[in-house]
Design a protein around this motif. Structure first.
Motif, short mmCIF file in Angstrom:
data_model
loop_
_atom_site.label_atom_id
_atom_site.label_comp_id
_atom_site.label_asym_id
_atom_site.label_seq_id
_atom_site.Cartn_x
_atom_site.Cartn_y
_atom_site.Cartn_z
N LEU A 1 0.63 -0.42 11.20
CA LEU A 1 -0.60 -0.87 11.87
C LEU A 1 -0.78 -0.19 13.23
CD1 LEU A 1 -0.77 -4.70 11.11
CD2 LEU A 1 -2.22 -2.90 10.19
N GLU B 1 -1.82 3.42 12.65
CA GLU B 1 -3.22 3.49 12.20
C GLU B 1 -4.18 3.17 13.34
OE1 GLU B 1 -4.66 4.44 9.10
OE2 GLU B 1 -2.64 5.28 8.97
N THR C 1 5.35 -3.19 8.75
CA THR C 1 3.93 -3.52 8.91
C THR C 1 3.48 -3.24 10.33
OG1 THR C 1 4.11 -5.21 7.20
CG2 THR C 1 2.22 -5.35 8.67
N ASN D 1 0.86 -1.16 0.00
CA ASN D 1 0.00 0.00 0.00
C ASN D 1 0.91 1.23 0.00
OD1 ASN D 1 -1.65 2.18 0.72
ND2 ASN D 1 -3.08 0.83 1.80
N ASN E 1 -1.91 -10.76 4.18
CA ASN E 1 -3.04 -11.51 3.65
C ASN E 1 -2.51 -12.87 3.21
OD1 ASN E 1 -4.91 -12.71 2.05
ND2 ASN E 1 -5.21 -10.99 0.70
N LEU F 1 0.03 4.29 2.21
CA LEU F 1 0.43 4.21 3.62
C LEU F 1 1.94 4.30 3.79
CD1 LEU F 1 -2.01 1.54 5.08
CD2 LEU F 1 -1.92 3.97 5.62
N ASN G 1 -8.11 3.53 13.26
CA ASN G 1 -8.32 2.85 11.99
C ASN G 1 -7.86 1.40 12.15
OD1 ASN G 1 -8.56 1.92 9.43
ND2 ASN G 1 -7.26 3.46 8.49
N ASP H 1 -9.10 -1.07 10.14
CA ASP H 1 -9.55 -1.77 8.93
C ASP H 1 -8.43 -2.47 8.17
OD1 ASP H 1 -12.13 -0.95 9.37
OD2 ASP H 1 -11.94 0.84 8.11
N TYR H 2 -7.19 -2.24 8.52
CA TYR H 2 -6.08 -2.80 7.77
C TYR H 2 -5.65 -4.16 8.32
CZ TYR H 2 -5.54 1.69 5.48
OH TYR H 2 -5.76 2.82 4.74
N THR H 3 -5.18 -4.98 7.42
CA THR H 3 -4.59 -6.27 7.77
C THR H 3 -3.13 -6.20 7.37
OG1 THR H 3 -6.66 -7.42 7.35
CG2 THR H 3 -4.67 -8.75 7.34
#
Length: 192
Positions: free
Chosen positions: A170, A173, A166, A144, A185, A147, A178, A180-182
């Motif tokens: 995270l 955020e 990461t 992303n 994946n 970000l 926030n 909503d982020y993973t």
């Protein structure tokens, strides 16, 4: 059950050699993977006097027109017993699931514990364990960039950088409410 006794009598009493014939479709990225696994097993079997040898046939996409799935269809339709072990992808394996035995009946109940659940579950079809993971291949990393730019981070070049970047993003955020982020994946979600 009778098969177990036959195996016991043949192998332990008469010391009959067992030869396992394997088949693998080998992409360029797997140039040595399957032969390496077979060589390692054969070396282990020899050192431990198991009297088992695996021989492998490697099929490669030299001309780009070979269809491994069609090859398997042909083998299965002829009820061929030429191969005892077939290396293939989870996608190809699922097309031929009805030809495979449920391996759960041959393995201890806790056998799955040695695999990441997502990897192990990719070998399950309609509740049946139709294969076992031989390797996991991750070819793509999506980033992303919005970000990364927001937090003045670069695209990670190592696994450690990936984890650090990461976790940092995270956490930042989350401080902004926030959630909503993973972070990942795939097979590494337990780290974050």
């Amino acid at each position: 059950m009778i098969l177990k006794y036959v195996f016991f009598i043949l192998f332990f009493l008469f010391n009959v050699a067992i030869e396992i014939n394997a088949l693998a479709y080998m992409f360029d990225t797997y140039s040595n993977l399957f032969s390496w696994q077979v060589d390692e097993f054969n070396e282990y079997a020899q050192k431990n006097s198991l009297n088992i040898t695996v021989k492998i046939v490697l099929i490669t996409p030299k001309d780009g027109s070979y269809d491994f799935s069609n090859h398997l269809d042909s083998l299965f339709s002829k009820k061929s017993d030429k191969y005892d072990l077939i290396y293939n992808t989870a996608r190809v394996m699922s097309f031929h699931a009805h030809h495979y035995e449920d391996l759960k009946k041959y393995l201890p109940a806790n056998y799955s514990n040695q695999f990441h659940p997502e990897v192990y579950n990719s070998c399950i079809n309609k509740g049946r364990l139709i294969g076992l993971p031989a390797s996991v291949d991750i070819n793509v990393l999506y980033a992303n960039t919005d970000l990364l730019n927001k937090y003045e981070k670069r695209i990670p070049k190592t696994w450690n950088e990936l984890l650090e970047t990461t976790k940092f993003i995270l956490n930042e955020e989350k401080r902004l409410n926030n959630t909503d982020y993973t972070g990942f994946n795939g097979l590494f979600s337990e780290f974050l």
